[in-house]
Design a protein around this motif. Sequence first.
Motif, PDB file in Angstrom:
ATOM      1  N   SER A  29       0.824  -1.217   0.000  1.00 55.07           N
ATOM      2  CA  SER A  29       0.000   0.000   0.000  1.00 55.07           C
ATOM      3  C   SER A  29       0.853   1.260   0.000  1.00 55.07           C
ATOM      4  N   SER A  30       1.915   1.248   0.805  1.00 51.73           N
ATOM      5  CA  SER A  30       2.750   2.451   0.892  1.00 51.73           C
ATOM      6  C   SER A  30       3.496   2.708  -0.408  1.00 51.73           C
ATOM      7  N   VAL A  31       3.838   1.648  -1.129  1.00 54.58           N
ATOM      8  CA  VAL A  31       4.510   1.812  -2.418  1.00 54.58           C
ATOM      9  C   VAL A  31       3.591   2.530  -3.404  1.00 54.58           C
ATOM     10  N   ILE A  32       2.321   2.110  -3.446  1.00 55.05           N
ATOM     11  CA  ILE A  32       1.366   2.765  -4.349  1.00 55.05           C
ATOM     12  C   ILE A  32       1.177   4.225  -3.950  1.00 55.05           C
ATOM     13  N   GLU A  33       1.000   4.472  -2.653  1.00 55.72           N
ATOM     14  CA  GLU A  33       0.808   5.844  -2.169  1.00 55.72           C
ATOM     15  C   GLU A  33       2.017   6.715  -2.494  1.00 55.72           C
ATOM     16  N   LYS A  34       3.213   6.162  -2.333  1.00 55.47           N
ATOM     17  CA  LYS A  34       4.416   6.929  -2.650  1.00 55.47           C
ATOM     18  C   LYS A  34       4.503   7.219  -4.147  1.00 55.47           C
ATOM     19  N   GLY A  35       4.071   6.256  -4.948  1.00 53.44           N
ATOM     20  CA  GLY A  35       4.064   6.483  -6.390  1.00 53.44           C
ATOM     21  C   GLY A  35       3.123   7.597  -6.789  1.00 53.44           C
ATOM     22  N   VAL A  36       1.919   7.600  -6.228  1.00 52.62           N
ATOM     23  CA  VAL A  36       0.945   8.657  -6.528  1.00 52.62           C
ATOM     24  C   VAL A  36       1.483  10.012  -6.063  1.00 52.62           C
ATOM     25  N   ALA A  37       2.117  10.026  -4.895  1.00 53.97           N
ATOM     26  CA  ALA A  37       2.687  11.277  -4.385  1.00 53.97           C
ATOM     27  C   ALA A  37       3.806  11.779  -5.294  1.00 53.97           C
ATOM     28  N   ALA A  38       4.643  10.864  -5.788  1.00 54.01           N
ATOM     29  CA  ALA A  38       5.741  11.259  -6.670  1.00 54.01           C
ATOM     30  C   ALA A  38       5.222  11.806  -7.994  1.00 54.01           C
ATOM     31  N   ALA A  39       4.173  11.184  -8.532  1.00 56.74           N
ATOM     32  CA  ALA A  39       3.597  11.668  -9.789  1.00 56.74           C
ATOM     33  C   ALA A  39       2.954  13.039  -9.600  1.00 56.74           C
ATOM     34  N   THR A  40       2.277  13.242  -8.461  1.00 56.20           N
ATOM     35  CA  THR A  40       1.681  14.541  -8.166  1.00 56.20           C
ATOM     36  C   THR A  40       2.759  15.615  -8.081  1.00 56.20           C
ATOM     37  N   LYS A  41       3.834  15.304  -7.360  1.00 59.02           N
ATOM     38  CA  LYS A  41       4.947  16.234  -7.218  1.00 59.02           C
ATOM     39  C   LYS A  41       5.538  16.592  -8.568  1.00 59.02           C
ATOM     40  N   ARG A  42       5.682  15.584  -9.418  1.00 60.60           N
ATOM     41  CA  ARG A  42       6.273  15.843 -10.730  1.00 60.60           C
ATOM     42  C   ARG A  42       5.354  16.704 -11.584  1.00 60.60           C
ATOM     43  N   SER A  43       4.055  16.486 -11.489  1.00 56.09           N
ATOM     44  CA  SER A  43       3.106  17.315 -12.221  1.00 56.09           C
ATOM     45  C   SER A  43       3.226  18.781 -11.792  1.00 56.09           C
ATOM     46  N   ILE A  44       3.352  18.990 -10.502  1.00 52.82           N
ATOM     47  CA  ILE A  44       3.529  20.357  -9.972  1.00 52.82           C
ATOM     48  C   ILE A  44       4.814  20.972 -10.503  1.00 52.82           C
ATOM     49  N   GLU A  45       5.901  20.165 -10.520  1.00 53.05           N
ATOM     50  CA  GLU A  45       7.190  20.658 -11.016  1.00 53.05           C
ATOM     51  C   GLU A  45       7.111  21.033 -12.487  1.00 53.05           C
TER      52      GLU A  45
END
Length: 268
Positions: free
Chosen positions: A248-264
């Motif tokens: 579960s944490s791997v999926i959550e971290k992936g979604v967080a990383a994609a969100t961060k990259r979209s912001i960047e």
Amino acid sequence: MGEAIMGGLVRSQQQPADQLTAHSFVVANPGLPRRQYLQETYGVACVEDGSLISENLDMVIIAVKPQVLPGVLADLRDLPAYGGNGGEAPLFISIAAGITTATLRSLLPAGARVVRTMPNTPLLIGAGMTAVVGDGGASSEDVELVRSLFACLGTAVVVNESEMDAVCAVSGSGPAYVAAMVEAMRDGGVAQGLSADLAEALALQTVLGTARLIHETKQSPEAVRLAVCSPGGTTLAALDAMNEAGFSSVIEKGVAAATKRSIEIGAM
């Protein structure tokens, strides 16, 4: 993604897309083989560059990567067909991840109406998920038109722009997560003695069937998961091992990383 949108709209029999025929589209693409393929496959007119389109446009779908979008729009903004030099501006629809409506507006002719979308690749088979948001210059009718167009290719919802980076991370990038899970299930089956073809068929149909089960029965994912979990059974053994490995944490971290990259990307 551009092909998925255009192809889906050309093929759709639903309103309002049934008013859009192949003759309604002019596609700009720099590659000759690609233009030939699109023309032969969909019957659309193709040009090498958007600057070669001189007739008035009602709608422009900007289906390019975020990194090249500013350069593309800079080449078009002063042309009459795109609203430059006093021409009437069409409705601009962007699918670029991270690029806000404010940034798009700054790159387009004055008075341009902008609607930002985040679709995903299942649009190609009419099973896409698209989020839609308009800027201050786009009317509610503009936003609804775009939503209804993309709804012909699956499901489309109107969201707040503040939600778009997370939307990109969940549904925009989501098909890759699902495909990666199918790959992992296949490879796990192979490791346990199955052939690759059989393991992939088992995994793929299981993912497809489970998604349909949740969608069509309106059960929650949690309810569907628990229904398969017998005390002391194989499913709980699998989930316990997965959770211990951080599933579960791997999926959550992936979604967080994609969100961060979209912001960047939006801040570039």
